[in-house]
Design an enzyme around this catalytic site. Structure first.
Site, PDB file in Angstrom:
ATOM      1  N   TYR A  27       0.847  -1.204   0.000  1.00  0.00           N
ATOM      2  CA  TYR A  27       0.000   0.000   0.000  1.00  0.00           C
ATOM      3  C   TYR A  27       0.882   1.253   0.000  1.00  0.00           C
ATOM      4  CZ  TYR A  27      -3.603   3.341   1.578  1.00  0.00           C
ATOM      5  OH  TYR A  27      -4.457   4.422   1.690  1.00  0.00           O
ATOM      6  N   ALA A  50       3.960   1.576  -0.968  1.00  0.00           N
ATOM      7  CA  ALA A  50       4.692   1.719  -2.229  1.00  0.00           C
ATOM      8  C   ALA A  50       3.792   2.312  -3.316  1.00  0.00           C
ATOM      9  CB  ALA A  50       5.228   0.358  -2.671  1.00  0.00           C
TER      10      ALA A  50
HETATM   11  N1  NAP Z   1      -9.603   6.125   5.375  1.00  0.00           N
HETATM   12  C1  NAP Z   1      -8.322   6.359   5.617  1.00  0.00           C
HETATM   13  O1  NAP Z   1      -7.864   6.271   6.769  1.00  0.00           O
HETATM   14  C2  NAP Z   1      -7.410   6.774   4.488  1.00  0.00           C
HETATM   15  C3  NAP Z   1      -6.166   7.309   4.831  1.00  0.00           C
HETATM   16  C4  NAP Z   1      -5.316   7.725   3.821  1.00  0.00           C
HETATM   17  C5  NAP Z   1      -5.704   7.629   2.510  1.00  0.00           C
HETATM   18  N2  NAP Z   1      -6.925   7.094   2.194  1.00  0.00           N
HETATM   19  C6  NAP Z   1      -7.294   7.051   0.771  1.00  0.00           C
HETATM   20  O2  NAP Z   1      -8.511   7.744   0.602  1.00  0.00           O
HETATM   21  C7  NAP Z   1      -9.162   7.284  -0.576  1.00  0.00           C
HETATM   22  C8  NAP Z   1     -10.638   7.094  -0.302  1.00  0.00           C
HETATM   23  O3  NAP Z   1     -10.795   6.047   0.617  1.00  0.00           O
HETATM   24  P1  NAP Z   1     -11.862   6.060   1.818  1.00  0.00           P
HETATM   25  O4  NAP Z   1     -11.090   6.015   3.066  1.00  0.00           O
HETATM   26  O5  NAP Z   1     -12.850   7.147   1.599  1.00  0.00           O
HETATM   27  O6  NAP Z   1     -12.496   4.602   1.687  1.00  0.00           O
HETATM   28  P2  NAP Z   1     -13.770   4.034   0.888  1.00  0.00           P
HETATM   29  O7  NAP Z   1     -15.018   4.650   1.410  1.00  0.00           O
HETATM   30  O8  NAP Z   1     -13.633   2.563   0.933  1.00  0.00           O
HETATM   31  O9  NAP Z   1     -13.546   4.584  -0.575  1.00  0.00           O
HETATM   32  C9  NAP Z   1     -12.912   3.913  -1.620  1.00  0.00           C
HETATM   33  C10 NAP Z   1     -13.751   4.165  -2.861  1.00  0.00           C
HETATM   34  O10 NAP Z   1     -13.018   3.712  -4.003  1.00  0.00           O
HETATM   35  C11 NAP Z   1     -13.945   3.092  -4.879  1.00  0.00           C
HETATM   36  N3  NAP Z   1     -13.209   2.126  -5.692  1.00  0.00           N
HETATM   37  C12 NAP Z   1     -12.338   1.178  -5.237  1.00  0.00           C
HETATM   38  N4  NAP Z   1     -11.892   0.444  -6.268  1.00  0.00           N
HETATM   39  C13 NAP Z   1     -12.487   0.947  -7.390  1.00  0.00           C
HETATM   40  C14 NAP Z   1     -12.438   0.591  -8.760  1.00  0.00           C
HETATM   41  N5  NAP Z   1     -11.678  -0.431  -9.199  1.00  0.00           N
HETATM   42  N6  NAP Z   1     -13.177   1.300  -9.644  1.00  0.00           N
HETATM   43  C15 NAP Z   1     -13.961   2.329  -9.213  1.00  0.00           C
HETATM   44  N7  NAP Z   1     -14.046   2.706  -7.925  1.00  0.00           N
HETATM   45  C16 NAP Z   1     -13.321   2.008  -7.026  1.00  0.00           C
HETATM   46  C17 NAP Z   1     -14.975   2.419  -3.967  1.00  0.00           C
HETATM   47  O11 NAP Z   1     -16.234   2.302  -4.600  1.00  0.00           O
HETATM   48  P3  NAP Z   1     -16.758   0.900  -5.225  1.00  0.00           P
HETATM   49  O12 NAP Z   1     -16.354  -0.175  -4.281  1.00  0.00           O
HETATM   50  O13 NAP Z   1     -18.237   1.106  -5.338  1.00  0.00           O
HETATM   51  O14 NAP Z   1     -16.095   0.812  -6.543  1.00  0.00           O
HETATM   52  C18 NAP Z   1     -15.083   3.417  -2.826  1.00  0.00           C
HETATM   53  O15 NAP Z   1     -16.122   4.347  -3.050  1.00  0.00           O
HETATM   54  C19 NAP Z   1      -8.408   6.022  -1.013  1.00  0.00           C
HETATM   55  O16 NAP Z   1      -7.557   6.339  -2.083  1.00  0.00           O
HETATM   56  C20 NAP Z   1      -7.607   5.660   0.230  1.00  0.00           C
HETATM   57  O17 NAP Z   1      -6.425   4.953  -0.099  1.00  0.00           O
HETATM   58  C21 NAP Z   1      -7.777   6.665   3.164  1.00  0.00           C
END
Ligand code: NAP
Length: 255
Positions: free
Chosen positions: A157, A159
């Site tokens: 993750y 990386a």
């Molecule tokens: N939450 C944290 O603590 C945290 C911290 C640092 C960074 N982030 C980053 O923040 C971003 C958003 O994450 P979140 O925390 O809000 O979690 P989340 O609610 O699980 O959001 C991830 C979203 O990505 C979509 N997604 C995943 N794979 C996909 C694909 N192949 N095609 C289209 N859509 C896809 C999912 O929708 P579907 O499943 O409906 O496709 C989901 O809506 C991510 O990039 C994550 O790495 C999160």
């Protein structure tokens, strides 16, 4: 930012990936509240339809797509422009988190992480580029503090997010002065991601308490606290002189 010309985001069209849940949902709601049009992308159409059913839903185009599918980026941009005519902004927010130590993580896991967190964002920027160039637009990549910190037990993750940071800085220079490219680096934020990381309840609890202890502000972030920065970076009135920035929004975790 509101100036005498109005809100810098009003009337603009922004593609948001992962718009149905978590931070993507918060970004989309804030964009809509500020008068923007949102091309909302994700695999689960029902979550995107909820956004379209809310206030300002008439300014939402639902685009159910798996961004890792070959050709998806071009299809997404075509759907957005068919509805709204152009694209001013792109938020590469969709992401996959699969946490495992090296010996338990497969090559397939790594492939999927890179496809979702690096290759798809790059493909979407490329597909939207003619519009972004014409409109002097902006890209915001939702990366992670995991791209700058050591991530034992989560190295794949980390990386992938480090690669996204590198892409952000390189493309900021390559696409200047027409298109700005920035990233936000969230620390731990309460979103559905925590239920879908490949860890059991005990592993997830241990990770959460470790992160809490390492976060000076003493709590997880809220999606809206990241969304404000994403929208700020899209807004030319607010951040028209910022590109190539990796902005931590992390409760002080990387301080
Ligand atoms: N939450 C944290 O603590 C945290 C911290 C640092 C960074 N982030 C980053 O923040 C971003 C958003 O994450 P979140 O925390 O809000 O979690 P989340 O609610 O699980 O959001 C991830 C979203 O990505 C979509 N997604 C995943 N794979 C996909 C694909 N192949 N095609 C289209 N859509 C896809 C999912 O929708 P579907 O499943 O409906 O496709 C989901 O809506 C991510 O990039 C994550 O790495 C999160």
């Amino acid at each position: 930012m509101v100036t005498e010309e109005g809100d810098g985001l009003a009337g603009r069209t922004v593609i948001v990936t992962g718009a149905g849940t978590g931070m993507g949902r918060a970004v989309s709601e804030l964009l809509l509240a500020r008068g923007a049009h949102v091309a909302a992308v994700g695999r689960r159409e029902a979550a995107l339809r909820e956004l379209a059913a809310g206030a300002w839903g008439e300014r939402v185009e639902v685009i159910a797509a798996d961004i890792t599918r070959p050709g998806a980026a071009e299809d997404v941009v075509a759907a957005a422009t068919a509805r709204f005519g152009t694209v001013h902004g792109l938020v590469n927010n969709a992401g996959l988190a699969r946490f495992a130590p090296l010996e338990a993580a497969s090559d397939d896991d790594f492939e999927r992480l890179l496809a979702t967190n690096v290759r798809a964002p790059a493909a979407l920027i490329r597909a939207a580029l003619p519009h972004l160039r014409r409109e002097q637009g902006a890209v915001v990549n939702v990366s992670s503090v995991g791209g700058v910190l050591a991530m034992p037990g989560r190295s794949f993750y980390g990386a992938g997010k480090a690669a996204l940071n590198s892409l952000t800085r390189s493309l900021a220079r390559e696409l200047a002065p027409e298109v700005r490219v920035n990233a936000v680096l969230p620390g731990p934020v309460d979103t559905p991601m925590w239920d879908d990381m490949g860890l059991d309840a005990e592993g997830s609890d241990a990770l959460r308490s470790g992160l809490l202890a390492a976060t000076p502000l003493g709590r997880f972030g809220r999606p809206g606290e990241v969304a404000g920065w994403v929208c700020g970076l899209l807004d030319p009135h607010f951040s028209g002189w910022i590109t190539g920035a990796l902005i931590p929004v992390d409760g002080g975790r990387t301080s």
